[in-house]
Design a protein around this motif. Structure first.
Motif, PDB file in Angstrom:
ATOM      1  N   LEU A  28       0.807  -1.225   0.000  1.00  0.00           N
ATOM      2  CA  LEU A  28       0.000   0.000   0.000  1.00  0.00           C
ATOM      3  C   LEU A  28       0.840   1.274   0.000  1.00  0.00           C
ATOM      4  O   LEU A  28       0.350   2.345  -0.340  1.00  0.00           O
ATOM      5  CB  LEU A  28      -0.925   0.010   1.224  1.00  0.00           C
ATOM      6  CG  LEU A  28      -2.010  -1.051   1.266  1.00  0.00           C
ATOM      7  CD1 LEU A  28      -2.737  -1.016   2.607  1.00  0.00           C
ATOM      8  CD2 LEU A  28      -2.982  -0.894   0.111  1.00  0.00           C
ATOM      9  N   ASN A  38      -6.609   1.857   4.950  1.00  0.00           N
ATOM     10  CA  ASN A  38      -7.149   0.994   3.903  1.00  0.00           C
ATOM     11  C   ASN A  38      -8.426   0.301   4.374  1.00  0.00           C
ATOM     12  O   ASN A  38      -9.324   0.058   3.568  1.00  0.00           O
ATOM     13  CB  ASN A  38      -6.109  -0.033   3.464  1.00  0.00           C
ATOM     14  CG  ASN A  38      -6.568  -0.825   2.270  1.00  0.00           C
ATOM     15  OD1 ASN A  38      -7.000  -0.278   1.261  1.00  0.00           O
ATOM     16  ND2 ASN A  38      -6.510  -2.148   2.373  1.00  0.00           N
ATOM     17  N   VAL A 106      -6.202  -0.496  -5.719  1.00  0.00           N
ATOM     18  CA  VAL A 106      -5.926  -1.178  -4.458  1.00  0.00           C
ATOM     19  C   VAL A 106      -6.755  -2.448  -4.267  1.00  0.00           C
ATOM     20  O   VAL A 106      -6.246  -3.440  -3.733  1.00  0.00           O
ATOM     21  CB  VAL A 106      -6.115  -0.211  -3.262  1.00  0.00           C
ATOM     22  CG1 VAL A 106      -6.038  -0.936  -1.936  1.00  0.00           C
ATOM     23  CG2 VAL A 106      -5.070   0.899  -3.324  1.00  0.00           C
TER      24      VAL A 106
END
Length: 143
Positions: A28, A38, A106
């Motif tokens: 990340l 996240n 992501v």
């Protein structure tokens, strides 16, 4: 018989958590996103417009922690916080275009991470693990 350090289940779980968190943190990092941030983004990608209180309940974090993370995500341009008209104390979080675009990058990483972590583990074993972890959480809540 006295347990050795390595025999405590909490130590084994902690080592696993450190390993998993370190791995996802490295994935990340290029996106300027911490693993804890996240978690908020994952929930918003699933359902945009959640309140900070809903995030508190979902993530089992305190209000101050969620507010701080939301503020950081807002300063990065990933979300916007809007006070609810009917309750000025309640704040809803909405993804910005940058936040939506981030999800497209992501989410596949998170899915790949899940695949890697669960490699060689059957659905039955995953179900059993979840049941065991739920029992441990219940046991600790009773203390």
């Amino acid at each position: 018989m006295k347990l050795s350090f390595q025999d405590y289940i909490s130590i084994k779980i902690h080592k696993t958590d450190l390993c998993l968190t370190g791995f996802i943190k490295s994935k990340l990092e290029p996106f300027n996103l911490a693993p804890e941030q996240n978690l908020i983004m994952m929930l918003l990608w699933e359902k945009d417009g959640l309140t900070q209180n809903q995030l508190v309940e979902s993530l089992h974090k305190d209000k101050t922690n969620i507010a701080r993370m939301a503020s950081n995500l807002e300063s990065k341009g990933f979300i916007k916080r809007i006070h609810c008209n009917n309750d000025r104390r309640s704040v809803r979080l909405y993804l910005t275009e940058a936040g939506k675009d981030l999800g497209e990058k992501v989410i596949p990483i998170a899915e790949k991470f899940n695949d890697v972590v669960c490699k060689g583990i059957s659905k039955e074993e995953l179900t059993q693990l979840e049941e065991i972890l739920n029992k441990m959480n219940t046991n600790v809540q009773c203390l």
